[in-house]
Design an enzyme around this catalytic site. Structure first.
Site, PDB file in Angstrom:
ATOM      1  N   HIS A 143       0.806  -1.220   0.000  1.00 45.01           N
ATOM      2  CA  HIS A 143       0.000   0.000   0.000  1.00 45.01           C
ATOM      3  C   HIS A 143       0.839   1.270   0.000  1.00 45.01           C
ATOM      4  O   HIS A 143       0.310   2.343  -0.285  1.00 45.01           O
ATOM      5  CB  HIS A 143      -0.930  -0.008   1.216  1.00 45.01           C
ATOM      6  CG  HIS A 143      -1.980  -1.062   1.159  1.00 45.01           C
ATOM      7  ND1 HIS A 143      -3.272  -0.819   0.758  1.00 45.01           N
ATOM      8  CD2 HIS A 143      -1.924  -2.390   1.425  1.00 45.01           C
ATOM      9  CE1 HIS A 143      -3.975  -1.942   0.791  1.00 45.01           C
ATOM     10  NE2 HIS A 143      -3.177  -2.911   1.198  1.00 45.01           N
TER      11      HIS A 143
ATOM     12  N   ASP B   6       3.885   9.341  -1.188  1.00 41.04           N
ATOM     13  CA  ASP B   6       2.698   8.592  -0.773  1.00 41.04           C
ATOM     14  C   ASP B   6       2.422   7.481  -1.773  1.00 41.04           C
ATOM     15  O   ASP B   6       2.574   7.683  -2.991  1.00 41.04           O
ATOM     16  CB  ASP B   6       1.472   9.510  -0.682  1.00 41.04           C
ATOM     17  CG  ASP B   6       0.647   9.258   0.564  1.00 41.04           C
ATOM     18  OD1 ASP B   6       0.694   8.135   1.084  1.00 41.04           O
ATOM     19  OD2 ASP B   6      -0.032  10.190   1.023  1.00 41.04           O
TER      20      ASP B   6
END
Length: 474
Positions: free
Chosen positions: A155, A362
């Site tokens: 993730h 991110d």
């Protein structure tokens, strides 16, 4: 029909859906409901590791978890996961605190997880493992004779070899990851970085279908950008504001709103964001007294020194900026170090003229997608998005910025605040189409479809010398 076994560091109990579980939990639950199966992981509690598993079943899903000892919690979770892997994978080697004891604890807990899951498995189960806490987990299952199809999804970003190979156990982690049948990443950048890391450590063979061979192991890699539930978010955002917020909105009148929400983390670029807002007030004085920037950043891992430092820095910067530019009756920057209900946040997104999402690094950043989904399609706000968020590779109609360049971000904020409706409508429509097309259900369905297309180890082992034994993905 094969069961689905989901393994993650923490599990989301069934009651969390009622209290506003995040999009990931919703997506995983959707996959589990469709196939039936088990969600397995740490309970989040400190206790007796040898106690029987905590189990709860509802319809065709079982939740199974166990406690960790204080020592294993410290070594595996606090130290190696959060003080080694998290900063390194977010390109912050300066914050890495590697200790051999924490590495051993990380391996020990992954072995413990495998040991506890092994008796629960059936021969045709499909195993889906999530995130950086469990990089060696597939390897531990293989050591115990598990031949089931296993997929892993990361993730967060995967760093380049210059970063990753600085970790003392980098070679071991890479080889362990190759025990999964399918490795999924948020972006092509992350996937390529992983493969480059492998190639820097050993001979890597790859065919035209992204089938790979390394250390005598065969695996696939692919990109699966995680999504959200846009229709549900739009529905929540359109609901009436609570009385206090409705009154606040009325008091603000024509004040334009810039809004951000992140958990308090050094990867999110919050100090840089505050300085960019200051540059906006300095370089574009026409906005003074007419805008307000609200930053919500609830505490995350508050016992880690790096997080304590950033909280203090933000409090200092917010006070300095407000002291320098504030006026009687106007406070330019509101910094709230507290948690807000996710459903309420969707309503706040809708009334924000600008969504400011500028992480330094991110994996995806679902806030960007949630902001787009929450907008009024007849009068949408503008998304200002970091080029280093995975979402920037999908939401190309956002105003893409370099978060390290405060003047670039300030210029984008000015453009967003003055953008005509026709351009806002066009940009929003293009982004909403992407968000709808690549939603959370598409993410989990595509990954599981590809994982099911791979032959189980018991079948593929007869043709180990041919990468082509792995069938072409749809």
């Amino acid at each position: 029909m094969s069961r689905l076994i989901v393994v993650s560091n923490r599990i989301a109990p069934p009651e969390e859906k009622k209290s506003g579980a995040g999009g990931l939990a919703v997506g995983i639950l959707g996959a589990l409901k469709a196939a039936g199966g088990l969600w397995f992981g740490w309970s989040g509690e400190i206790g007796d590791e040898q106690a029987p598993l905590k189990k709860h079943s509802h319809d065709n899903i079982t939740w199974a978890s166990f406690d960790l000892s204080e020592e294993n919690y410290e070594r595996y979770y606090c130290q190696f996961s959060n003080e080694v892997l998290w900063p390194a994978f977010h390109y912050r080697l300066d914050l890495v605190k590697y200790q051999r004891e924490s590495w051993e604890g990380y391996q020990r807990v992954n072995a413990l997880l495998a040991e506890k899951l092994r008796p629960l498995l059936k021969p045709d189960d499909i195993i889906w493992v999530h995130d950086y806490h469990l990089l060696p987990f597939g390897h531990e299952l293989r050591k115990r004779g598990v031949t089931n199809r296993m997929g892993f999804f990361l993730h967060i970003p995967f760093p380049t070899p210059e970063i990753f190979n600085a970790l003392p156990p980098s070679d071991a982690l890479l080889e362990q990851l190759c025990d999964y049948d399918l490795l999924g990443f948020q972006t092509e950048t992350d996937r390529v970085a992983f493969l480059e890391c492998v190639a820097s450590q050993t001979r890597l063979s790859t065919d035209s279908e992204a089938c790979h061979s390394a250390w005598g192991k065969y695996f696939r890699s692919a990109v699966y950008p995680i999504g959200i539930e846009p229709d549900e978010i739009a529905e929540q955002a359109a609901e009436a504001l609570p009385p206090k917020l409705a009154e606040l909105k009325k008091e603000l009148g024509s004040i334009r709103n810039i809004f951000s929400v992140e958990r308090l983390d050094y990867s999110k670029g919050l100090p840089e964001r505050f300085l960019a807002f200051e540059s906006l007030l300095e370089n574009y004085p026409q906005h003074r007294g007419k805008i307000r920037y609200t930053q919500i950043a609830p505490t995350s891992r508050g016992d880690v020194q790096a997080y304590q430092d950033i909280r203090h820095q933000l409090e200092t910067e917010a006070g300095r900026i407000n002291g320098k530019y504030g006026q009687l009756g106007w406070t330019p920057l509101y910094y709230l170090n507290q948690h807000f209900d996710r459903r309420l946040l969707m309503k706040i997104y809708r009334y924000a003229d600008v969504g400011l999402v500028t992480p330094l690094r991110d994996g995806m950043n679902l806030v960007a997608k949630e902001y787009v989904a929450a907008q009024n399609p007849e009068n949408p706000g503008v998304l200002v998005l970091s080029q280093f968020a995975g979402a920037a590779q999908e939401l190309t109609s956002a105003l893409i910025v370099n978060p390290y360049d405060r003047d670039d971000v300030a210029s984008a904020l000015h453009r967003a605040l003055t953008m005509p409706l026709t351009e806002r409508l066009s940009r929003h429509s293009e982004m909403l189409d992407v968000v709808r097309r690549n939603d959370i259900n598409c993410w989990q369905q595509t990954f599981l479809r590809d994982l099911k297309a791979i032959a189980p180890r018991t079948e593929a082992s007869q043709l180990r010398d041919k990468v082509a034994t792995f069938p072409k993905l749809a």
